[in-house]
Design a protein around this motif. Structure first.
Motif, PDB file in Angstrom:
ATOM      1  N   PRO A  77       5.861   2.929 -17.389  1.00  0.00           N
ATOM      2  CA  PRO A  77       4.538   3.549 -17.472  1.00  0.00           C
ATOM      3  C   PRO A  77       3.387   2.541 -17.391  1.00  0.00           C
ATOM      4  N   ASN A  78       3.692   1.269 -17.644  1.00  0.00           N
ATOM      5  CA  ASN A  78       2.617   0.266 -17.566  1.00  0.00           C
ATOM      6  C   ASN A  78       2.324  -0.176 -16.142  1.00  0.00           C
ATOM      7  N   ARG A  79       3.093   0.325 -15.208  1.00  0.00           N
ATOM      8  CA  ARG A  79       2.863  -0.069 -13.815  1.00  0.00           C
ATOM      9  C   ARG A  79       2.514   1.133 -12.967  1.00  0.00           C
ATOM     10  N   LEU A  80       1.811   0.866 -11.923  1.00  0.00           N
ATOM     11  CA  LEU A  80       1.506   1.911 -10.951  1.00  0.00           C
ATOM     12  C   LEU A  80       2.147   1.479  -9.632  1.00  0.00           C
ATOM     13  N   ALA A  81       3.031   2.308  -9.116  1.00  0.00           N
ATOM     14  CA  ALA A  81       3.689   1.970  -7.844  1.00  0.00           C
ATOM     15  C   ALA A  81       2.807   2.448  -6.690  1.00  0.00           C
ATOM     16  N   VAL A  82       2.425   1.529  -5.842  1.00  0.00           N
ATOM     17  CA  VAL A  82       1.573   1.888  -4.701  1.00  0.00           C
ATOM     18  C   VAL A  82       2.377   1.709  -3.418  1.00  0.00           C
ATOM     19  N   ILE A  83       2.551   2.813  -2.700  1.00  0.00           N
ATOM     20  CA  ILE A  83       3.261   2.778  -1.415  1.00  0.00           C
ATOM     21  C   ILE A  83       2.215   3.012  -0.324  1.00  0.00           C
ATOM     22  N   ALA A  84       2.119   2.095   0.617  1.00  0.00           N
ATOM     23  CA  ALA A  84       1.116   2.266   1.680  1.00  0.00           C
ATOM     24  C   ALA A  84       1.672   1.764   2.998  1.00  0.00           C
ATOM     25  N   VAL A 265      -8.659  11.452   0.360  1.00  0.00           N
ATOM     26  CA  VAL A 265      -7.448  10.731  -0.058  1.00  0.00           C
ATOM     27  C   VAL A 265      -7.690   9.947  -1.347  1.00  0.00           C
ATOM     28  N   THR A 266      -8.845   9.280  -1.440  1.00  0.00           N
ATOM     29  CA  THR A 266      -9.127   8.467  -2.634  1.00  0.00           C
ATOM     30  C   THR A 266      -9.399   9.324  -3.880  1.00  0.00           C
ATOM     31  N   GLN A 303     -11.371   1.281   3.399  1.00  0.00           N
ATOM     32  CA  GLN A 303     -11.281   2.471   2.536  1.00  0.00           C
ATOM     33  C   GLN A 303     -10.130   2.321   1.551  1.00  0.00           C
ATOM     34  N   PHE A 304      -9.031   1.745   2.014  1.00  0.00           N
ATOM     35  CA  PHE A 304      -7.877   1.578   1.133  1.00  0.00           C
ATOM     36  C   PHE A 304      -8.173   0.556   0.029  1.00  0.00           C
ATOM     37  N   TYR A 305      -8.901  -0.481   0.390  1.00  0.00           N
ATOM     38  CA  TYR A 305      -9.307  -1.496  -0.583  1.00  0.00           C
ATOM     39  C   TYR A 305     -10.058  -0.834  -1.743  1.00  0.00           C
ATOM     40  N   ARG A 306     -10.970   0.049  -1.378  1.00  0.00           N
ATOM     41  CA  ARG A 306     -11.747   0.732  -2.429  1.00  0.00           C
ATOM     42  C   ARG A 306     -10.855   1.656  -3.252  1.00  0.00           C
ATOM     43  N   LEU A 307      -9.939   2.326  -2.583  1.00  0.00           N
ATOM     44  CA  LEU A 307      -9.004   3.201  -3.302  1.00  0.00           C
ATOM     45  C   LEU A 307      -8.238   2.383  -4.356  1.00  0.00           C
TER      46      LEU A 307
END
Ligand code: PEP
Ligand code: MN
Length: 320
Positions: A77-84, A265-266, A303-307
């Motif tokens: 729970p302390n991590r956020l998995a980001v798939i891009a 998306v964001t 845009q992804f950077y800001r997300l």
């Protein structure tokens, strides 16, 4: 290597100064935000200096160092998995540019379809095995994990050779022979929710995979069909919470396919993270207007950077 800075990011000047004083060539493109393309070689020393200047968003990178396998980021729970990554792998140049960008941002999971389930048989169907090879090659050079779709049980062995996580697409959530075959694969499976499936049906599909002995599952809400025509689908956030509660499995949200338009998306990703999603999946492209599939929903690098900035802040805030 490509670095991007939001307009209000005060670290940009210091970053450029490090580049100037090290004598490395770079290009700067400024419009609503700034993109710095470093043309010269980035030595480990220089990289460290650049990272120090950009200290604000190193949390994802820190996770990289302590991560030992590709599933743990989804269950912690302390991590956020980001798939891009792109909807489809199109060329070496495309996937190379995406990996350069994502690795600088500390993103660990690279998505991209080599086998594409397209609504029209006339549309680009993916590069197949050569696409998988490109995906693996570039992920390896950046130390990233590969998430890619398997459309049919005949592809399971091939896809499992190249992927770290095998994705079952929305159209295949009811493909029980495919699900059964994935039960005996030794790699995690990302199971998307069918676009017209109930949460109960989705969890039943997960059981097909688990029954075969594979319990490293990730559920992915990707929007469902509703009467609303302004978005391609409707993100069902309640389903993210219910599926997690009822299954005990990590649930992520694919906010690109959920709405089909870049401007949403964001905010949808921010909402999903705030609702407790274990991760997000987002489609990006160096030039969305020229993408061979789903260009209409892809985010640009800026845009992804800001997300990323937004979702990492929200994630930290709710896990403090
Ligand atoms: C994809 O992730 O590229 C995809 C085709 O998604 P979905 O199965 O959710 O439509
Ligand atoms: Mn897509």
């Amino acid at each position: 290597m490509i670095y991007s800075f939001a307009k209000e990011d005060t670290r940009k000047e210091a970053f450029l100064e490090v580049l100037r004083s090290s004598g490395v060539d770079f290009e700067l493109v400024e419009h609503d935000s700034a993109v710095v393309r470093v043309l010269g070689v980035v030595t480990p020393d220089l990289r460290e200096k650049l990272d120090t200047v950009r200290d604000g968003r190193r949390s994802l990178t820190l996770k990289r160092r302590s991560e030992t396998d590709c599933y743990s980021a989804f269950t912690d729970p302390n991590r956020l998995a980001v798939i891009a990554g792109p909807c489809a792998i199109e060329s070496e140049e495309q996937i190379g540019a995406i990996v350069d960008f994502l690795s600088v941002e500390g993103v660990r999971y690279l998505r991209g379809g080599a086998y594409k389930p397209r609504t029209s048989c006339e549309s680009f169907q993916g590069l197949g095995r050569p696409g998988l090879e490109l995906l693996r090659k570039h992920a390896d050079r950046a130390g990233m994990y590969v998430v890619t779709e398997v459309m049919d049980r005949s592809q399971v062995e091939t896809v499992a050779t190249y992927a770290d996580i095998l994705q079952v697409g929305s159209r295949n959530m009811f493909n029980y022979t495919l699900l059964t075959a994935l039960g005996s694969v030794q790699k995690p499976v990302l199971l998307k929710r069918g676009m017209a499936a109930t949460v109960a049906e989705w969890l039943k599909s997960a059981e097909y995979i688990m029954r075969g002995g594979n319990d490293r599952l990730i559920l992915c809400e990707r929007g469902i069909r509703t009467f609303e025509p302004t978005t391609s689908h409707t993100l069902d956030l309640a389903a993210v919470c219910i599926a997690a509660k009822e299954s005990g499995l990590p649930v992520i949200a694919d906010t690109s396919h959920a709405c089909g338009r870049p401007d949403l998306v964001t905010p949808l990703a921010a909402a999903a993270v705030a609702a407790g999603a274990s991760g997000i999946m987002v489609e990006i492209h160096p030039n969305p207007a020229e993408a061979l599939s789903d260009g209409k929903q892809a985010l640009t690098f800026n845009q992804f950077y800001r997300l990323l900035e937004k979702v990492t802040r929200i994630h930290s805030a709710i896990h403090e």
